[in-house]
Design a protein around this motif. Structure first.
Motif, PDB file in Angstrom:
ATOM      1  N   ASP A  10       0.822  -1.212   0.000  1.00 33.55           N
ATOM      2  CA  ASP A  10       0.000   0.000   0.000  1.00 33.55           C
ATOM      3  C   ASP A  10       0.857   1.264   0.000  1.00 33.55           C
ATOM      4  OD1 ASP A  10       0.550  -0.620   2.995  1.00 33.55           O
ATOM      5  OD2 ASP A  10      -0.069   1.474   2.933  1.00 33.55           O
ATOM      6  N   SER A  12       0.838   4.353   2.244  1.00 36.59           N
ATOM      7  CA  SER A  12       0.334   5.113   3.395  1.00 36.59           C
ATOM      8  C   SER A  12       0.922   6.501   3.213  1.00 36.59           C
ATOM      9  CB  SER A  12       0.809   4.492   4.709  1.00 36.59           C
ATOM     10  OG  SER A  12       0.152   3.262   4.926  1.00 36.59           O
ATOM     11  N   THR A  45      -2.167   2.226   9.789  1.00 35.29           N
ATOM     12  CA  THR A  45      -3.245   1.930  10.742  1.00 35.29           C
ATOM     13  C   THR A  45      -2.736   1.784  12.178  1.00 35.29           C
ATOM     14  OG1 THR A  45      -3.049  -0.479  10.478  1.00 35.29           O
ATOM     15  CG2 THR A  45      -4.465   0.671   8.906  1.00 35.29           C
ATOM     16  N   TYR A  81       2.478  -5.347   2.735  1.00 42.91           N
ATOM     17  CA  TYR A  81       1.096  -5.206   3.208  1.00 42.91           C
ATOM     18  C   TYR A  81       0.124  -5.255   2.022  1.00 42.91           C
ATOM     19  CZ  TYR A  81      -2.661  -2.824   5.906  1.00 42.91           C
ATOM     20  OH  TYR A  81      -3.815  -2.466   6.549  1.00 42.91           O
ATOM     21  N   HIS A 213       7.343   1.878  14.667  1.00 45.99           N
ATOM     22  CA  HIS A 213       6.466   1.504  13.569  1.00 45.99           C
ATOM     23  C   HIS A 213       7.213   1.511  12.229  1.00 45.99           C
ATOM     24  CE1 HIS A 213       2.340   0.698  12.488  1.00 45.99           C
ATOM     25  NE2 HIS A 213       2.750   1.081  11.309  1.00 45.99           N
ATOM     26  N   ASP A 217       9.091  -2.957   7.377  1.00 44.92           N
ATOM     27  CA  ASP A 217       9.160  -2.565   5.969  1.00 44.92           C
ATOM     28  C   ASP A 217      10.548  -2.009   5.624  1.00 44.92           C
ATOM     29  OD1 ASP A 217       6.486  -3.212   5.973  1.00 44.92           O
ATOM     30  OD2 ASP A 217       5.805  -1.140   6.134  1.00 44.92           O
TER      31      ASP A 217
HETATM   32  O1  PXL Z   1       4.204  -1.507   8.224  1.00 46.36           O
HETATM   33  C1  PXL Z   1       3.187  -2.362   7.909  1.00 46.36           C
HETATM   34  C2  PXL Z   1       1.979  -1.600   7.480  1.00 46.36           C
HETATM   35  C3  PXL Z   1       1.839  -1.228   6.153  1.00 46.36           C
HETATM   36  N1  PXL Z   1       0.765  -0.555   5.700  1.00 46.36           N
HETATM   37  C4  PXL Z   1      -0.237  -0.206   6.546  1.00 46.36           C
HETATM   38  C5  PXL Z   1      -0.150  -0.536   7.899  1.00 46.36           C
HETATM   39  C6  PXL Z   1       0.969  -1.256   8.378  1.00 46.36           C
HETATM   40  C7  PXL Z   1       1.056  -1.629   9.778  1.00 46.36           C
HETATM   41  O2  PXL Z   1       0.242  -1.342  10.599  1.00 46.36           O
HETATM   42  O3  PXL Z   1      -1.122  -0.154   8.725  1.00 46.36           O
HETATM   43  C8  PXL Z   1      -1.430   0.525   6.013  1.00 46.36           C
END
Ligand code: PXL
Length: 276
Positions: A10, A12, A45, A81, A213, A217
């Motif tokens: 994804d 983010s 998230t 993800y 967090h 990745d």
């Molecule tokens: O880092 C993993 C990840 C990737 N993408 C989204 C996430 C998470 C981990 O919570 O929420 C949208």
């Protein structure tokens, strides 16, 4: 030596994870990095509330078809993800149609940590992840994800026998090369276990008590970048561990930066270590 990699995960938009770390890190390692976004979220998230999500599942087959028509193919495909079980099925087909001869299929199951599934995922998703992981060349689970893939009981503290059991179960399921992250036998140390050709090698390093967090990745992206530069799995796993540790060290003193790590600040260290 110039390799082309596709990463599927994804975007983010804010939060330093998934594609916004994979693209710069793998590019910095010198590989042509192509992307297939599985979804667009306003933030990740983990710790945010009220985030927006635009699911891109239905775009995936059309992108794939266009690339097939254009004759586009890859030396490696690395997935992180994914938004849905349907996307997991699509990725299986992408592995079949867009890999060059000898391409690496690399799967980070990116669905859980600290004994819990991420928000939005359920047991059925974890079940659907099994064939993707067991069909891949290299997987990068943390211990929580390895437990979900094998049915092993999750434990906070453990000994080598427990880790051996998890690795044996992964191998019995069909896993080929496993990079098991976050394997920690003491409060001061953690490390990564590389299982390859039936053998285990463990790289242990300093542990920082605060967990950050997006480090999964960052780790997987640096691993992929180093691997494509011709490093062995063990050397790539070690380089990625040192890099991730540096990213955490460069972040932990800044309490405002709770949502990710300042991976950009350590890119020069990563480039140096893959060049050695
Ligand atoms: O880092 C993993 C990840 C990737 N993408 C989204 C996430 C998470 C981990 O919570 O929420 C949208």
């Amino acid at each position: 030596m110039y390799k082309r990699v596709l990463t599927i995960q994804d975007i983010s938009c804010f939060g330093q994870c998934s594609l916004t770390v994979a693209l710069p890190i793998i590019s910095a390692c010198g590989a042509e990095t192509c992307i297939m976004p599985s979804a667009v979220l306003s933030t990740h998230t983990g710790g945010f509330t009220g985030f927006t999500v635009r699911d891109l599942t239905d775009d995936i087959p059309d992108i794939q078809k266009h690339w097939i028509k254009e004759g586009i193919s890859f030396d490696a495909i690395y997935t992180g993800y994914l938004g849905s079980q349907k996307q997991i099925d699509y990725v299986q087909d992408i592995f079949k149609t867009l890999c060059r001869e000898g391409a690496y299929k690399i799967v980070d199951p990116a669905m859980a940590d600290n004994g819990k599934l991420y928000v939005g995922f359920d047991d059925a998703y974890a079940e659907a992840m099994k064939p993707l992981c067991f069909g891949a060349d290299i997987i990068l689970p943390n211990i929580t994800e390895a437990c979900l893939l094998t049915g092993a009981e999750y434990r906070e503290t453990y000994d080598k026998a427990y880790i051996d059991e998890i690795i044996a179960k992964l191998a019995a399921g069909g896993a080929k090369t496993v990079i098991l992250t976050g394997v920690s036998y003491s409060d001061e140390t953690t490390g990564v276990l590389v299982y390859e050709n039936g053998e285990q090698k463990y790289y242990e390093h300093k542990k920082i008590s605060k967990s950050c967090h997006g480090t999964g990745d960052v780790y997987a992206s640096a691993f992929v970048g180093a691997l494509l530069r011709g490093k062995s799995c063990y050397d790539a796993a070690k380089i990625a561990a040192d890099y991730t540790l540096k990213c955490i060290e460069n972040t932990i003193d800044d309490s405002d930066h709770w949502y990710g790590v300042k991976f950009e600040t350590a890119l020069p260290d990563l480039i140096k270590s893959i060049s050695e």
